[in-house]
Design a protein around this motif. Structure first.
Motif, PDB file in Angstrom:
ATOM      1  N   SER A   1      -4.378  -0.475   8.615  1.00 18.68           N
ATOM      2  CA  SER A   1      -4.029   0.665   7.770  1.00 18.68           C
ATOM      3  C   SER A   1      -5.045   1.787   7.880  1.00 18.68           C
ATOM      4  O   SER A   1      -4.696   2.970   7.917  1.00 18.68           O
ATOM      5  CB  SER A   1      -3.914   0.215   6.305  1.00 18.68           C
ATOM      6  N   VAL A   2      -6.330   1.439   7.944  1.00 18.08           N
ATOM      7  CA  VAL A   2      -7.386   2.448   7.951  1.00 18.08           C
ATOM      8  C   VAL A   2      -7.480   3.175   9.297  1.00 18.08           C
ATOM      9  O   VAL A   2      -7.636   4.402   9.347  1.00 18.08           O
ATOM     10  CB  VAL A   2      -8.740   1.797   7.612  1.00 18.08           C
TER      11      VAL A   2
ATOM     12  N   VAL B   1      -6.590  -4.855   6.897  1.00 19.31           N
ATOM     13  CA  VAL B   1      -6.964  -3.549   6.346  1.00 19.31           C
ATOM     14  C   VAL B   1      -7.250  -2.561   7.471  1.00 19.31           C
ATOM     15  O   VAL B   1      -6.916  -1.377   7.370  1.00 19.31           O
ATOM     16  CB  VAL B   1      -8.185  -3.696   5.412  1.00 19.31           C
TER      17      VAL B   1
ATOM     18  N   ARG C   1      -7.055   6.176   3.120  1.00 23.33           N
ATOM     19  CA  ARG C   1      -6.501   5.827   4.418  1.00 23.33           C
ATOM     20  C   ARG C   1      -5.494   4.684   4.285  1.00 23.33           C
ATOM     21  O   ARG C   1      -4.442   4.698   4.926  1.00 23.33           O
ATOM     22  CB  ARG C   1      -7.619   5.400   5.374  1.00 23.33           C
ATOM     23  N   CYS C   2      -5.812   3.712   3.433  1.00 21.05           N
ATOM     24  CA  CYS C   2      -4.901   2.581   3.239  1.00 21.05           C
ATOM     25  C   CYS C   2      -3.600   3.025   2.589  1.00 21.05           C
ATOM     26  O   CYS C   2      -2.516   2.524   2.921  1.00 21.05           O
ATOM     27  CB  CYS C   2      -5.564   1.508   2.378  1.00 21.05           C
ATOM     28  N   SER C   3      -3.701   3.974   1.660  1.00 21.86           N
ATOM     29  CA  SER C   3      -2.506   4.398   0.930  1.00 21.86           C
ATOM     30  C   SER C   3      -1.539   5.173   1.811  1.00 21.86           C
ATOM     31  O   SER C   3      -0.341   5.235   1.533  1.00 21.86           O
ATOM     32  CB  SER C   3      -2.903   5.246  -0.284  1.00 21.86           C
TER      33      SER C   3
ATOM     34  N   THR D   1       0.051 -10.690   6.405  1.00 23.32           N
ATOM     35  CA  THR D   1      -0.980 -10.622   5.370  1.00 23.32           C
ATOM     36  C   THR D   1      -1.157 -11.990   4.726  1.00 23.32           C
ATOM     37  O   THR D   1      -2.279 -12.461   4.513  1.00 23.32           O
ATOM     38  CB  THR D   1      -0.595  -9.585   4.300  1.00 23.32           C
TER      39      THR D   1
ATOM     40  N   LEU E   1     -14.017  -4.742   7.835  1.00 25.60           N
ATOM     41  CA  LEU E   1     -12.639  -4.753   7.370  1.00 25.60           C
ATOM     42  C   LEU E   1     -11.904  -5.929   7.996  1.00 25.60           C
ATOM     43  O   LEU E   1     -12.050  -6.189   9.195  1.00 25.60           O
ATOM     44  CB  LEU E   1     -11.920  -3.465   7.772  1.00 25.60           C
TER      45      LEU E   1
ATOM     46  N   GLY F   1       1.102  -0.398   7.122  1.00 26.10           N
ATOM     47  CA  GLY F   1       0.642  -1.756   6.891  1.00 26.10           C
ATOM     48  C   GLY F   1       1.282  -2.741   7.854  1.00 26.10           C
ATOM     49  O   GLY F   1       2.212  -2.414   8.587  1.00 26.10           O
TER      50      GLY F   1
ATOM     51  N   LEU G   1     -11.649   4.944   2.295  1.00 26.26           N
ATOM     52  CA  LEU G   1     -10.887   3.798   2.786  1.00 26.26           C
ATOM     53  C   LEU G   1      -9.592   3.626   1.997  1.00 26.26           C
ATOM     54  O   LEU G   1      -8.534   3.342   2.577  1.00 26.26           O
ATOM     55  CB  LEU G   1     -11.726   2.526   2.681  1.00 26.26           C
ATOM     56  N   ALA G   2      -9.676   3.801   0.678  1.00 25.08           N
ATOM     57  CA  ALA G   2      -8.488   3.649  -0.165  1.00 25.08           C
ATOM     58  C   ALA G   2      -7.430   4.689   0.191  1.00 25.08           C
ATOM     59  O   ALA G   2      -6.234   4.377   0.244  1.00 25.08           O
ATOM     60  CB  ALA G   2      -8.873   3.757  -1.637  1.00 25.08           C
TER      61      ALA G   2
END
Length: 260
Positions: free
Chosen positions: A78-79, A75, A129-131, A141, A71, A135, A126-127
């Motif tokens: 966020s995760v 990312v 956890r990111c959501s 970024t 990652l 961030g 992962l998605a």
């Protein structure tokens, strides 16, 4: 992501080559334990910080499978949560960062027999956890993407100027949210590109010229500093030798399936 299955062939030592990413090793269906250079023992799933480049010694192995995830620090924040910025170039237990969530994921992966299903399940995890995770600042970024697109060759002063920030402000925010200074990040990105060009057969002189090293000796010193090896020796390192099949890199096709 890449998948690995142990069949009694785990070597007593594994040298990891520094990479500009946070690496998660999700271990399931068995056990693997390692001892890091600081003497700490880790059993099961671990997280390896960006820039870690040293030997992990196997201390406990029973037939296992593993999904390895790389990652970007963007990312990973966020995760894994803000604690991901405190890893540094070290190894920590996954449970120490996210508690029982990591163990539950590994139990779910163990129930799946197909590698593509395991990758899909991990990607969905992962998605999610990111959501729900926090961030980093959008400017950071952008700065990370600017570094990676530029192969780590952009000067930090130039990057700060493009953001409209002072160099001190960029350093402070980058380090606090991504876990490493911007110059270190750029150096790791450049090194990663350069060492993979050596793996595919490009000459050290050409790599040094293409990636902004002052000369071939400069490239040699950086490889030695990161790995303790010469350019001729580093290309035979196992983790680099499989990277084209496990991960791919710019100029090479990505794999159709898992590396085993």
């Amino acid at each position: 992501m890449a998948g690995f299955g142990d069949r009694g062939r785990t070597p007593p030592e594994l040298r990891l080559i520094p990479h500009p990413a946070v690496t998660i090793l999700l271990v399931f269906g068995g056990t693997v334990g390692v001892r890091d250079p600081a003497g700490r023992r880790h059993v099961g799933s671990v997280v390896i910080g960006p820039g870690f480049g040293d030997v992990l010694r196997a201390v406990e192995v029973a037939a296992y499978d593993c999904v390895q995830v790389r990652l970007s620090p963007i990312v990973a924040h966020s995760v894994l949560g803000p604690a991901a910025t405190e890893i540094g170039a070290a190894v920590v237990a996954l449970d120490d960062l996210i508690g029982a969530a990591g163990q539950r994921l590994c139990e779910q992966l163990d129930e799946l027999d197909d590698w593509n299903e395991r990758f899909a399940w991990t990607e969905e995890w992962l998605a999610r956890r990111c959501s729900t995770g926090s961030g980093v600042h959008p400017e950071l970024t952008w700065a990370w993407q600017r570094m990676t697109v530029g192969r780590g060759l952009i000067r930090i002063e130039e990057l700060a100027a493009e953001l409209g920030w002072s160099r001190k402000r960029l350093w402070s925010r980058f380090h606090s949210q991504l876990g490493l200074p911007p110059k270190r990040a750029a150096t790791l990105i450049r090194f990663d590109h350069a060492v993979h060009r050596l793996v595919v057969g490009q000459s050290p002189a050409a790599v040094a010229a293409d990636y902004g090293y002052s000369d071939q000796a400069h490239l040699h010193r950086e490889i030695r500093a990161f790995t303790g090896l010469t350019p001729a020796a580093v290309v035979d390192e196992p983790f680099l030798a499989v990277d084209d099949r496990a991960w791919g890199w710019p100029g090479r096709p990505s794999p159709a399936g898992p590396a085993r």
